[in-house]
Design a protein around this motif. Structure first.
Motif, PDB file in Angstrom:
ATOM      1  N   UNK A 177      43.982  47.877  33.141  1.00 18.81           N
ATOM      2  CA  UNK A 177      43.021  47.151  32.316  1.00 18.81           C
ATOM      3  C   UNK A 177      42.319  46.122  33.193  1.00 18.81           C
ATOM      4  N   UNK A 178      40.990  46.261  33.268  1.00 13.51           N
ATOM      5  CA  UNK A 178      40.194  45.314  34.045  1.00 13.51           C
ATOM      6  C   UNK A 178      39.735  44.159  33.165  1.00 13.51           C
ATOM      7  N   UNK A 179      39.532  43.019  33.787  1.00 16.13           N
ATOM      8  CA  UNK A 179      38.976  41.866  33.091  1.00 16.13           C
ATOM      9  C   UNK A 179      38.209  41.025  34.098  1.00 16.13           C
ATOM     10  N   UNK A 180      37.420  40.088  33.581  1.00 20.66           N
ATOM     11  CA  UNK A 180      36.714  39.163  34.447  1.00 20.66           C
ATOM     12  C   UNK A 180      35.242  39.444  34.650  1.00 20.66           C
ATOM     13  N   UNK A 181      34.764  40.542  34.100  1.00 15.27           N
ATOM     14  CA  UNK A 181      33.346  40.835  34.233  1.00 15.27           C
ATOM     15  C   UNK A 181      32.506  39.877  33.405  1.00 15.27           C
ATOM     16  N   UNK A 182      31.191  39.944  33.616  1.00 14.57           N
ATOM     17  CA  UNK A 182      30.291  39.089  32.856  1.00 14.57           C
ATOM     18  C   UNK A 182      28.919  39.018  33.488  1.00 14.57           C
ATOM     19  N   UNK A 183      28.173  38.027  33.046  1.00 12.69           N
ATOM     20  CA  UNK A 183      26.809  37.803  33.517  1.00 12.69           C
ATOM     21  C   UNK A 183      26.803  36.592  34.444  1.00 12.69           C
ATOM     22  N   UNK A 184      26.202  36.751  35.607  1.00  8.99           N
ATOM     23  CA  UNK A 184      26.143  35.658  36.576  1.00  8.99           C
ATOM     24  C   UNK A 184      24.804  35.706  37.286  1.00  8.99           C
ATOM     25  N   UNK A 185      24.344  34.579  37.746  1.00  8.51           N
ATOM     26  CA  UNK A 185      23.090  34.530  38.497  1.00  8.51           C
ATOM     27  C   UNK A 185      23.325  34.958  39.947  1.00  8.51           C
ATOM     28  N   UNK A 186      22.279  35.434  40.553  1.00 11.17           N
ATOM     29  CA  UNK A 186      22.359  35.817  41.969  1.00 11.17           C
ATOM     30  C   UNK A 186      22.854  34.628  42.794  1.00 11.17           C
ATOM     31  N   UNK A 187      23.764  34.933  43.717  1.00 12.64           N
ATOM     32  CA  UNK A 187      24.377  33.892  44.526  1.00 12.64           C
ATOM     33  C   UNK A 187      25.673  33.364  43.954  1.00 12.64           C
ATOM     34  N   UNK A 188      25.951  33.714  42.715  1.00  7.83           N
ATOM     35  CA  UNK A 188      27.165  33.240  42.066  1.00  7.83           C
ATOM     36  C   UNK A 188      28.377  34.087  42.384  1.00  7.83           C
ATOM     37  N   UNK A 189      29.477  33.770  41.718  1.00  9.60           N
ATOM     38  CA  UNK A 189      30.751  34.439  41.970  1.00  9.60           C
ATOM     39  C   UNK A 189      31.403  34.886  40.670  1.00  9.60           C
ATOM     40  N   UNK A 190      32.192  35.937  40.790  1.00  8.93           N
ATOM     41  CA  UNK A 190      33.052  36.406  39.715  1.00  8.93           C
ATOM     42  C   UNK A 190      34.355  36.883  40.331  1.00  8.93           C
ATOM     43  N   UNK A 191      35.400  36.827  39.554  1.00  6.69           N
ATOM     44  CA  UNK A 191      36.693  37.347  39.998  1.00  6.69           C
ATOM     45  C   UNK A 191      37.189  38.349  38.977  1.00  6.69           C
ATOM     46  N   UNK A 192      37.298  39.592  39.396  1.00 10.09           N
ATOM     47  CA  UNK A 192      37.816  40.648  38.544  1.00 10.09           C
ATOM     48  C   UNK A 192      39.323  40.774  38.740  1.00 10.09           C
ATOM     49  N   UNK A 193      39.992  41.131  37.670  1.00 12.34           N
ATOM     50  CA  UNK A 193      41.419  41.348  37.745  1.00 12.34           C
ATOM     51  C   UNK A 193      41.768  42.691  37.120  1.00 12.34           C
ATOM     52  N   UNK A 194      42.770  43.334  37.667  1.00 11.35           N
ATOM     53  CA  UNK A 194      43.239  44.619  37.163  1.00 11.35           C
ATOM     54  C   UNK A 194      44.734  44.482  36.893  1.00 11.35           C
ATOM     55  N   UNK A 195      45.109  44.603  35.626  1.00  9.74           N
ATOM     56  CA  UNK A 195      46.506  44.495  35.242  1.00  9.74           C
ATOM     57  C   UNK A 195      47.056  45.886  34.938  1.00  9.74           C
ATOM     58  N   UNK A 196      48.276  46.114  35.363  1.00  8.73           N
ATOM     59  CA  UNK A 196      48.880  47.424  35.191  1.00  8.73           C
ATOM     60  C   UNK A 196      50.096  47.347  34.281  1.00  8.73           C
ATOM     61  N   UNK A 197      50.286  48.396  33.527  1.00  3.90           N
ATOM     62  CA  UNK A 197      51.521  48.546  32.743  1.00  3.90           C
ATOM     63  C   UNK A 197      51.991  49.982  32.881  1.00  3.90           C
ATOM     64  N   UNK A 198      53.257  50.192  32.691  1.00 10.03           N
ATOM     65  CA  UNK A 198      53.799  51.540  32.787  1.00 10.03           C
ATOM     66  C   UNK A 198      54.565  51.788  34.075  1.00 10.03           C
ATOM     67  N   UNK A 199      54.177  51.130  35.140  1.00 11.89           N
ATOM     68  CA  UNK A 199      54.915  51.224  36.402  1.00 11.89           C
ATOM     69  C   UNK A 199      54.465  50.114  37.329  1.00 11.89           C
ATOM     70  N   UNK A 200      55.258  49.823  38.308  1.00 12.69           N
ATOM     71  CA  UNK A 200      54.859  48.832  39.278  1.00 12.69           C
ATOM     72  C   UNK A 200      53.792  49.398  40.209  1.00 12.69           C
TER      73      UNK A 200
END
Length: 124
Positions: free
Chosen positions: A5-28
């Motif tokens: 499951x990904x999270x952290x997306x969105x709308x940002x202006x050019x030059x800005x930053x975002x941090x995406x995260x990917x969480x896992x379940x079911x196995x390590x």
């Protein structure tokens, strides 16, 4: 089976930053090569970044080198993608993917598990 499951997306202006995260379940994810891919409207899915199961090496597409950083948190069983100096051409749906093998690759067909994706929109 692995659920991503990904999270952290969105709308940002050019030059800005975002941090995406990917969480896992079911196995390590500890022994899984991990990758981030993206797909813009009308374009094919493309490789963005990958990291080995040990975290010993990372791969980056030329278009994001020096701007994006992939990392893993073994305790949280997550993989992140820090995106800095974003450009409008970075606009896409970003997908997290995992391999059953510990080596990361740039080829999407080598990944076994995929998340649903998260939208990143960079305005000019």
């Amino acid at each position: 089976q692995v659920q991503l499951v990904e999270s952290g997306g969105g709308l940002v202006q050019a030059g800005g930053s975002l941090r995406l995260s990917c969480a896992a379940s079911g196995r390590t994810l500890n022994n899984c090569g991990m990758g981030w891919f993206r797909q813009a409207p009308g374009k094919e899915r493309e490789f963005v970044a990958g990291i080995s199961g040990s975290g010993g090496y990372a791969l980056y597409a030329d278009s994001v080198k020096g701007r994006f950083t992939i990392a893993r948190d073994y305790a949280k069983n997550t993989v992140s993608l820090q995106m800095d100096s974003l450009h409008p051409e970075d606009t896409a749906v970003y997908y997290c993917a995992a391999r059953r093998w510990p080596f990361a690759t740039t080829q999407s067909h080598t990944y076994d598990y995929w998340g649903q994706g998260t939208q990143v929109t960079v305005s000019s």
